[in-house]
Motif scaffolding. Structure first.
Motif, PDB file in Angstrom:
ATOM      1  N   LEU A 139       1.226  66.047  28.014  1.00 55.45           N
ATOM      2  CA  LEU A 139       0.185  65.609  27.086  1.00 55.45           C
ATOM      3  C   LEU A 139       0.298  66.383  25.778  1.00 55.45           C
ATOM      4  CD1 LEU A 139      -2.481  64.120  26.356  1.00 55.45           C
ATOM      5  CD2 LEU A 139      -3.705  66.036  27.414  1.00 55.45           C
ATOM      6  N   HIS A 140       0.477  65.640  24.695  1.00 58.33           N
ATOM      7  CA  HIS A 140       0.445  66.258  23.371  1.00 58.33           C
ATOM      8  C   HIS A 140      -0.712  65.624  22.595  1.00 58.33           C
ATOM      9  CE1 HIS A 140       1.480  68.197  19.715  1.00 58.33           C
ATOM     10  NE2 HIS A 140       1.825  67.074  19.098  1.00 58.33           N
ATOM     11  N   VAL A 141      -1.622  66.466  22.123  1.00 51.51           N
ATOM     12  CA  VAL A 141      -2.828  65.990  21.454  1.00 51.51           C
ATOM     13  C   VAL A 141      -2.735  66.262  19.961  1.00 51.51           C
ATOM     14  CG1 VAL A 141      -5.341  66.122  21.336  1.00 51.51           C
ATOM     15  CG2 VAL A 141      -4.182  66.489  23.529  1.00 51.51           C
ATOM     16  N   PHE A 142      -2.926  65.204  19.178  1.00 55.37           N
ATOM     17  CA  PHE A 142      -3.040  65.359  17.734  1.00 55.37           C
ATOM     18  C   PHE A 142      -4.517  65.511  17.395  1.00 55.37           C
ATOM     19  CE2 PHE A 142       1.178  63.552  17.833  1.00 55.37           C
ATOM     20  CZ  PHE A 142       1.822  64.209  16.797  1.00 55.37           C
ATOM     21  N   LYS A 143      -4.846  66.659  16.836  1.00 56.43           N
ATOM     22  CA  LYS A 143      -6.239  66.907  16.455  1.00 56.43           C
ATOM     23  C   LYS A 143      -6.528  66.201  15.135  1.00 56.43           C
ATOM     24  CE  LYS A 143      -9.706  70.568  16.139  1.00 56.43           C
ATOM     25  NZ  LYS A 143     -10.521  69.889  15.166  1.00 56.43           N
ATOM     26  N   HIS A 145     -10.678  64.078  18.145  1.00 55.05           N
ATOM     27  CA  HIS A 145     -11.284  65.070  17.251  1.00 55.05           C
ATOM     28  C   HIS A 145     -11.364  66.443  17.927  1.00 55.05           C
ATOM     29  CE1 HIS A 145     -12.250  61.926  14.449  1.00 55.05           C
ATOM     30  NE2 HIS A 145     -13.025  61.283  15.327  1.00 55.05           N
ATOM     31  N   SER A 146     -11.270  66.458  19.252  1.00 59.77           N
ATOM     32  CA  SER A 146     -11.332  67.708  20.008  1.00 59.77           C
ATOM     33  C   SER A 146     -10.170  67.761  20.987  1.00 59.77           C
ATOM     34  CB  SER A 146     -12.658  67.824  20.762  1.00 59.77           C
ATOM     35  OG  SER A 146     -12.630  68.869  21.687  1.00 59.77           O
ATOM     36  N   VAL A 147      -9.339  68.785  20.877  1.00 57.28           N
ATOM     37  CA  VAL A 147      -8.191  68.921  21.778  1.00 57.28           C
ATOM     38  C   VAL A 147      -8.661  69.136  23.212  1.00 57.28           C
ATOM     39  CG1 VAL A 147      -6.141  70.279  22.316  1.00 57.28           C
ATOM     40  CG2 VAL A 147      -6.741  69.830  19.933  1.00 57.28           C
ATOM     41  N   SER A 148      -9.650  70.003  23.388  1.00 62.28           N
ATOM     42  CA  SER A 148     -10.132  70.289  24.739  1.00 62.28           C
ATOM     43  C   SER A 148     -10.739  69.043  25.385  1.00 62.28           C
ATOM     44  CB  SER A 148     -11.164  71.422  24.709  1.00 62.28           C
ATOM     45  OG  SER A 148     -12.270  71.068  23.897  1.00 62.28           O
ATOM     46  N   ASN A 149     -11.466  68.282  24.612  1.00 60.98           N
ATOM     47  CA  ASN A 149     -12.057  67.050  25.137  1.00 60.98           C
ATOM     48  C   ASN A 149     -10.971  66.085  25.595  1.00 60.98           C
ATOM     49  OD1 ASN A 149     -14.405  65.050  25.366  1.00 60.98           O
ATOM     50  ND2 ASN A 149     -12.977  63.961  24.035  1.00 60.98           N
ATOM     51  N   GLN A 209     -11.051  85.536  23.772  1.00 59.20           N
ATOM     52  CA  GLN A 209     -12.172  86.153  23.065  1.00 59.20           C
ATOM     53  C   GLN A 209     -13.421  85.273  23.121  1.00 59.20           C
ATOM     54  OE1 GLN A 209     -12.032  89.279  21.919  1.00 59.20           O
ATOM     55  NE2 GLN A 209     -10.007  89.249  22.883  1.00 59.20           N
ATOM     56  N   TYR A 210     -13.287  84.114  23.758  1.00 61.94           N
ATOM     57  CA  TYR A 210     -14.429  83.235  24.027  1.00 61.94           C
ATOM     58  C   TYR A 210     -15.087  82.660  22.781  1.00 61.94           C
ATOM     59  CZ  TYR A 210     -13.810  85.329  28.550  1.00 61.94           C
ATOM     60  OH  TYR A 210     -13.272  85.773  29.720  1.00 61.94           O
ATOM     61  N   SER A 211     -14.333  82.396  21.738  1.00 63.21           N
ATOM     62  CA  SER A 211     -14.898  81.660  20.619  1.00 63.21           C
ATOM     63  C   SER A 211     -14.986  80.200  21.032  1.00 63.21           C
ATOM     64  CB  SER A 211     -14.008  81.805  19.382  1.00 63.21           C
ATOM     65  OG  SER A 211     -12.719  81.287  19.633  1.00 63.21           O
ATOM     66  N   LEU A 212     -16.005  79.512  20.526  1.00 68.00           N
ATOM     67  CA  LEU A 212     -16.228  78.136  20.942  1.00 68.00           C
ATOM     68  C   LEU A 212     -15.096  77.210  20.525  1.00 68.00           C
ATOM     69  CD1 LEU A 212     -20.052  77.783  20.218  1.00 68.00           C
ATOM     70  CD2 LEU A 212     -18.926  78.076  22.426  1.00 68.00           C
ATOM     71  N   SER A 213     -14.326  77.601  19.539  1.00 67.71           N
ATOM     72  CA  SER A 213     -13.230  76.754  19.087  1.00 67.71           C
ATOM     73  C   SER A 213     -11.971  76.922  19.919  1.00 67.71           C
ATOM     74  CB  SER A 213     -12.902  77.076  17.620  1.00 67.71           C
ATOM     75  OG  SER A 213     -12.494  78.436  17.505  1.00 67.71           O
ATOM     76  N   GLU A 228     -12.716  76.226  26.292  1.00 68.66           N
ATOM     77  CA  GLU A 228     -13.486  74.991  26.405  1.00 68.66           C
ATOM     78  C   GLU A 228     -13.037  74.177  27.615  1.00 68.66           C
ATOM     79  OE1 GLU A 228     -13.047  73.054  22.677  1.00 68.66           O
ATOM     80  OE2 GLU A 228     -14.311  74.468  21.586  1.00 68.66           O
ATOM     81  N   VAL A 229     -11.731  74.173  27.885  1.00 68.27           N
ATOM     82  CA  VAL A 229     -11.227  73.477  29.063  1.00 68.27           C
ATOM     83  C   VAL A 229     -11.715  74.170  30.330  1.00 68.27           C
ATOM     84  CG1 VAL A 229      -9.158  72.858  30.361  1.00 68.27           C
ATOM     85  CG2 VAL A 229      -9.208  72.540  27.882  1.00 68.27           C
ATOM     86  N   LEU A 230     -11.648  75.502  30.345  1.00 64.26           N
ATOM     87  CA  LEU A 230     -12.108  76.263  31.499  1.00 64.26           C
ATOM     88  C   LEU A 230     -13.588  76.030  31.784  1.00 64.26           C
ATOM     89  CD1 LEU A 230     -10.310  79.689  30.956  1.00 64.26           C
ATOM     90  CD2 LEU A 230     -10.025  78.190  32.930  1.00 64.26           C
TER      91      LEU A 230
END
Length: 752
Positions: free
Chosen positions: A486-490, A538-542, A567-571, A576-578
């Motif tokens: 899977l390759h995601v274009f943001k 629009h979101s890679v994790s999504n 570092q647990y930043s929301l971005s 986000e996947v975890l």
């Protein structure tokens, strides 16, 4: 010469009638001589219904407890049933709560006994209560059989006296008295007063918990326990209702019926001093029976908890001569006597009944859970034929009573819940039995984690860096039968996804070609399938989470190469996947060696480490590597525990014929240092994530530290659980997304 194996066992000395007498005696005891007057004051003639409602709830719970007891006839009763159904944390709460509730009831009975003793010989109330408690302590210390014999004699005499009393008093009953709540205020009481009074008198039915606590000492438990539970609840309910009817029925000819000793006062009015003396004698038998049953049964709770490592082993010691848990009996008796000097009789009654209501709720709930889930060795010989209606009555009825018992009892119940939770965290966490939780049972996953061999495994590999793609695909080829790249274009939020897709096809972005070129080299293993997906989001994790759902994959493999990845930043995509992924996930830190010769697996028998070992076996089979299992134990751990661990690890190694597996038990105070030491001597270290379901961080502290500081590659394994923070987050996010879509569509229609 071989060592002699020694065991300690408790004898089963209680037959049906002894068991029935303990349950009946503790329920029909002190309460029947004190509570009717209090109930009449609060609900008038409606108090009859209060006792009937309480009896119905208790009978329903007795049926549930009969089913639980025949499946688990162990000391501890309600504590044991709930801890085995809901885990050690609930066990600590219920164990301490039940113990204290019964101690409070025992103290209540001792005060009642001393009150009635004043009729025969005026003396110090608390002195008589304390001496009585000491005598009962000695009786129970010497063994349950002598205690059970005392209970048999007491209950026979008590029931005979009460039956004679009822037969005579009903001759004076005036039917008109049942039409008005009280002689003074005929319209003061209603349904609310009846329900509230039920909460006040509910301590009367606490004997069920005491009966359950001695299940391990009952002969032929498959037959005697159900009979004793149901018979006790039914007989007690009948007697309470009849006694309350008698009190109400003569209330017009005896204006003082609403006193704390209505039965003695009524007997004195009808029969004079002889009748009063007979009832007082019965009251002494009843309070003695209640106090004896309370100390006999409540001492079993710390005994049972100590066997589960929730209390010091000092409690579990059995007396060599009397074969009783003498230490737990001593502690129980001493606390019971001390409480005499801290609370008055009404406070003791309310506090004793408060936690009992919560216990009834959980016991009925336990039957429902165990009907739907499997618990090893739980095979009840008695099953409720009216399931689940019986349990619904018990649960709903108890929940209605809970908020009506008063502020102090509620505070007491909440305090015991907090104390039990803290005690489990402070003393029992990590060592208490059982090692599973309610969520594990609901998932049918309470035994040692065993991962069965599987075929047709499908893996999703999100790719964002060509340099890391090779390692991830190589790993996926060894672990799966089908690889989905899977390759995601943001896409910026301001740009539509359709426009971005068209622009991509026009420009034929070179980066995507590089990804495909590397992907074409896999799978290397013959027979494995592959698929490459290019996604626009629009979101890679999504996109990763969505494609994992669409493709219905079994595992997601991701890389961890950036120094700030955790570092647990929301971005952060990985975090986000975890936080929301519903599938198993593997994180690879570092680059795989060209040739993998040795794989170290940090193993603690929990589900994540077991799944890690399962994946390590696949890697070893496809790469020819050797596996070394390491288990870290505290140097202060008892030798028996270390021996058990070694035996299980040895059996685990022997179970594999095609793979070279060895094990080491490392005695270290620091698990992190031990794993890092082994990691630096291997080509790959596999470590399972923390098994906590609702931890704040996305990964446990230990695997993070090992991955950060290890010189060699580390594979962190996180197995998905149906009941977890990730699944809850996924469901919530999906719900919010669906609501947003519906609102958007409605808005378009409105403003069209």
């Amino acid at each position: 010469m071989a060592a002699i194996e020694t065991k300690e066992r408790l004898g089963r000395s209680l037959g049906f009638f002894s068991t029935f007498a303990i349950g009946t005696g503790t329920m029909i005891g002190a309460g029947i001589f004190i509570l009717p007057g209090i109930a009449f004051t609060n609900a008038g003639a409606g108090a009859i219904l209060s006792f009937l409602i309480g009896g119905i709830i208790s009978i329903a719970t007795a049926v549930s407890m009969a089913e639980l007891a025949t499946g688990m006839p162990m000391a501890g009763g309600s504590y044991y049933y709930i801890s085995r159904t809901m885990g050690a944390a609930f066990g600590a709460i219920i164990g301490l709560g039940s113990w204290f509730a019964l101690i409070f009831k025992g103290s209540f009975a001792l005060i009642g006994l001393a009150e009635y003793f004043q009729v025969f010989y005026p003396s110090s109330l608390y002195f008589v209560a304390a001496i009585s408690g000491f005598v009962l302590l000695i009786i129970n210390y010497r063994g349950a059989k002598s205690s059970g014999s005392l209970q048999n004699i007491s209950i026979i005499l008590l029931l005979i006296i009460l039956a004679i009393f009822l037969a005579e008093v009903f001759l004076f009953v005036e039917p008109l008295n049942f039409n008005s709540p009280t002689p003074d205020s005929p319209t003061s009481y209603g349904p609310a007063s009846i329900i509230t009074t039920t909460g006040i008198i509910f301590i009367s039915y606490l004997g069920l918990a005491e009966l359950a606590a001695i299940s391990e000492e009952v002969k032929n438990p498959s037959k005697n326990l159900p009979r004793a539970f149901i018979a006790s609840a039914v007989v007690v309910t009948i007697f309470y209702v009849l006694i309350m009817m008698a009190v109400v029925g003569v209330s017009s000819i005896y204006a003082g019926a609403a006193t704390i000793t209505p039965l003695a006062d009524i007997a004195n009015l009808i029969y004079g001093e002889i009748g009063s003396t007979l009832i007082v004698f019965a009251a002494l038998l009843a309070t003695l029976s209640t106090a004896n049953g309370a100390i006999l049964s409540s001492s079993r709770f710390p005994f049972a908890m100590s066997r589960d490592a929730l209390m010091p082993q000092w409690f579990v010691q059995i007396h060599k001569k009397y074969e009783t848990p003498y230490n737990s009996i001593l502690v129980t008796g001493v606390i019971m006597i001390l409480l005499l000097f801290l609370f008055d009789i009404q406070q003791l009654a309310r506090l004793g009944g408060a936690f009992n209501i919560l216990i009834f709720v959980l016991l009925n709930l336990a039957v429902i859970i165990l009907r739907k889930r499997t618990l090893p060795e739980y095979e009840p010989t008695f099953r409720d034929p009216f399931f689940p209606f019986t349990q619904i009555i018990g649960i709903v009825g108890s929940l209605i009573l809970l908020p009506l018992i008063g502020g102090l009892p509620l505070l007491f119940a909440v305090s015991l819940i907090a104390l039990g939770a803290w005690w489990h965290w402070f003393y029992g966490k990590g060592k208490a039995t059982p090692g599973y939780t309610l969520f594990d049972l609901l998932e049918n996953n309470i035994g040692p984690a065993v991962i069965e061999p599987e075929s047709g495994v499908k893996v999703l590999v999100p790719i964002s860096n060509v340099k890391h793609e090779h390692d991830l695909l190589r790993l996926a080829d060894c672990l799966a039968d089908e690889i989905v790249g899977l390759h995601v274009f943001k896409v910026p939020d301001q740009t539509s996804l359709k426009f971005a897709q068209e622009a991509f096809h026009e420009k034929k972005i070179e980066m995507d070609s590089d990804f495909k070129e590397e992907f074409e080299k896999y799978p290397v293993i013959l027979g494995h399938k592959r698929k490459f997906i290019t996604a626009f989001d629009h979101s890679v994790s999504n996109s990763i989470i969505e494609q994992a759902e669409v493709e219905n994959v079994d595992l997601v493999i991701m890389g961890w190469h950036e120094s700030n990845r955790f570092q647990y930043s929301l971005s952060d995509v990985t975090n986000e996947v975890l936080s929301s992924l519903k599938h198993h996930i593997v994180l690879l830190k570092g680059h795989l060696a060209y040739k993998t010769n040795k794989i170290v697996v940090a193993y603690n028998e929990k589900d994540n480490s077991a799944y890690g070992l399962h994946l390590a076996k696949k890697l070893a089979f496809n790469t020819g590597a050797k596996i070394e299992i390491i288990t870290i134990v505290n140097p202060d751990e008892v030798s028996e525990r270390k021996k058990e661990i070694a035996e299980r690890l040895q059996a685990l190694c022997k179970s594999e014929e095609n793979i070279s597996i060895s094990f080491k038990i490392l005695e270290r105070y620091s698990a992190e240092d031990a794993i890092l030491e082994a990691s630096n001597k291997s080509d790959l270290t596999v470590i399972g994530d923390s098994s906590q379901r609702f931890k704040v961080s996305f990964l446990g502290t230990l695997p993070q530290r090992v991955a950060r500081h290890s010189k060699n590659p580390v594979l962190i394994v996180k197995r998905s659980k149906p009941i977890s923070k990730q699944n809850i987050t996924y469901v919530v996010n999906k719900y919010i997304s669906n609501v947003y879509i519906k609102i958007t569509r409605m808005s378009k229609k409105v403003f069209k």
